[in-house]
Design an enzyme around this catalytic site. Structure first.
Site, PDB file in Angstrom:
ATOM      1  N   ASN A 273       0.839  -1.192   0.000  1.00  0.00           N
ATOM      2  CA  ASN A 273       0.000   0.000   0.000  1.00  0.00           C
ATOM      3  C   ASN A 273       0.879   1.249   0.000  1.00  0.00           C
ATOM      4  OD1 ASN A 273       0.609  -0.889   2.658  1.00  0.00           O
ATOM      5  ND2 ASN A 273      -1.055   0.298   3.545  1.00  0.00           N
TER       6      ASN A 273
ATOM      7  N   GLU B 177       0.322   5.148   0.666  1.00  0.00           N
ATOM      8  CA  GLU B 177      -0.601   6.201   1.106  1.00  0.00           C
ATOM      9  C   GLU B 177      -0.124   7.569   0.645  1.00  0.00           C
ATOM     10  OE1 GLU B 177      -1.110   5.563   5.329  1.00  0.00           O
ATOM     11  OE2 GLU B 177      -2.275   3.737   4.965  1.00  0.00           O
TER      12      GLU B 177
ATOM     13  N   CYS C  52      -4.081   0.741  -2.484  1.00  0.00           N
ATOM     14  CA  CYS C  52      -3.987  -0.516  -1.740  1.00  0.00           C
ATOM     15  C   CYS C  52      -2.867  -1.381  -2.324  1.00  0.00           C
ATOM     16  CB  CYS C  52      -5.292  -1.289  -1.846  1.00  0.00           C
ATOM     17  SG  CYS C  52      -6.607  -0.656  -0.790  1.00  0.00           S
TER      18      CYS C  52
ATOM     19  N   GLU D 183      -3.045  -4.487  -3.199  1.00  0.00           N
ATOM     20  CA  GLU D 183      -3.544  -5.294  -4.324  1.00  0.00           C
ATOM     21  C   GLU D 183      -3.492  -4.493  -5.621  1.00  0.00           C
ATOM     22  OE1 GLU D 183      -4.915  -4.759  -1.402  1.00  0.00           O
ATOM     23  OE2 GLU D 183      -6.164  -6.413  -0.727  1.00  0.00           O
TER      24      GLU D 183
ATOM     25  N   CYS E 123     -10.178  -5.045   0.350  1.00  0.00           N
ATOM     26  CA  CYS E 123     -11.288  -4.100   0.517  1.00  0.00           C
ATOM     27  C   CYS E 123     -12.269  -4.267  -0.650  1.00  0.00           C
ATOM     28  CB  CYS E 123     -10.766  -2.666   0.593  1.00  0.00           C
ATOM     29  SG  CYS E 123     -10.283  -1.981  -1.011  1.00  0.00           S
TER      30      CYS E 123
ATOM     31  N   CYS F 166     -10.882  -3.353  -4.059  1.00  0.00           N
ATOM     32  CA  CYS F 166      -9.875  -4.304  -4.568  1.00  0.00           C
ATOM     33  C   CYS F 166     -10.504  -5.622  -4.984  1.00  0.00           C
ATOM     34  CB  CYS F 166      -8.768  -4.513  -3.545  1.00  0.00           C
ATOM     35  SG  CYS F 166      -7.654  -3.102  -3.499  1.00  0.00           S
TER      36      CYS F 166
HETATM   37  N1  THU Z   1      -5.240  -1.681   2.567  1.00  0.00           N
HETATM   38  C1  THU Z   1      -4.692  -2.431   1.561  1.00  0.00           C
HETATM   39  O1  THU Z   1      -3.611  -2.104   1.047  1.00  0.00           O
HETATM   40  N2  THU Z   1      -5.351  -3.533   1.157  1.00  0.00           N
HETATM   41  C2  THU Z   1      -6.507  -3.992   1.707  1.00  0.00           C
HETATM   42  O2  THU Z   1      -7.060  -4.959   1.228  1.00  0.00           O
HETATM   43  C3  THU Z   1      -7.057  -3.338   2.892  1.00  0.00           C
HETATM   44  C4  THU Z   1      -6.504  -1.994   3.184  1.00  0.00           C
HETATM   45  C5  THU Z   1      -4.515  -0.489   3.006  1.00  0.00           C
HETATM   46  C6  THU Z   1      -5.114   0.809   2.572  1.00  0.00           C
HETATM   47  C7  THU Z   1      -4.551   1.760   3.597  1.00  0.00           C
HETATM   48  O3  THU Z   1      -3.267   2.193   3.165  1.00  0.00           O
HETATM   49  C8  THU Z   1      -4.378   0.910   4.841  1.00  0.00           C
HETATM   50  O4  THU Z   1      -4.448  -0.444   4.408  1.00  0.00           O
HETATM   51  C9  THU Z   1      -5.431   1.150   5.900  1.00  0.00           C
HETATM   52  O5  THU Z   1      -6.694   1.058   5.376  1.00  0.00           O
END
Ligand code: THU
Length: 130
Positions: free
Chosen positions: A41, A43, A52, A54, A85, A88
């Site tokens: 991920n 941010e 994310c 994925e 999520c 994704c």
């Molecule tokens: N996140 C992912 O990278 N993948 C997921 O399937 C769930 C959430 C990340 C997004 C964000 O950077 C952090 O987790 C908190 O939500």
């Protein structure tokens, strides 16, 4: 799930750029070509612009010319299962069929394997537009 997939996800998770949530996620997709593509991920200070893990892994796969997903692994820490999520799930759906396994892992172990069809039942996909 092979150990190479697991190890790649752990390396990817360690590289996450997650200064805001501090929640590191690693993901690996295996293409139909057998190759593995990792992502973490990423941010952003403008929060909605974050990606994310994925999403990053799928981008790497497409960049390599592969458009079929055979398997997915998602890794995150904490008590709850770190499943993809909603957004994704749909991103995976673009390149995967209902029977594709999704391995949900902690940094220590495989916790559960589900299928895409379980995570996103009755989904809308590319076939709907044919
Ligand atoms: N996140 C992912 O990278 N993948 C997921 O399937 C769930 C959430 C990340 C997004 C964000 O950077 C952090 O987790 C908190 O939500």
């Amino acid at each position: 799930m092979d150990s190479q997939m697991f190890d790649l996800a752990r390396d990817a998770m360690a590289k996450a750029h997650a200064p805001y949530s501090r929640f590191h996620v690693g993901a690996v997709v295996k293409g139909a070509n057998g190759r593995l593509y990792a992502g973490c991920n990423v941010e952003n200070a403008a929060y909605p612009q974050g990606n994310c893990a994925e999403t990053s892994a799928i981008s790497a796969m497409v960049l390599d010319g592969e458009t079929r997903i055979a398997e997915v692994l998602v890794m995150g820490a904490g008590e709850g299962l770190v499943t993809p999520c909603g957004g994704c799930r749909q991103r995976i759906r673009e390149f995967a069929t209902d029977d594709v396994p999704i391995h949900i892992c902690s940094p220590d172990e495989l916790r559960r394997t589900v299928t895409l069809g379980e995570l996103l039942p009755l989904s809308f996909g590319p076939e709907n537009l044919r």
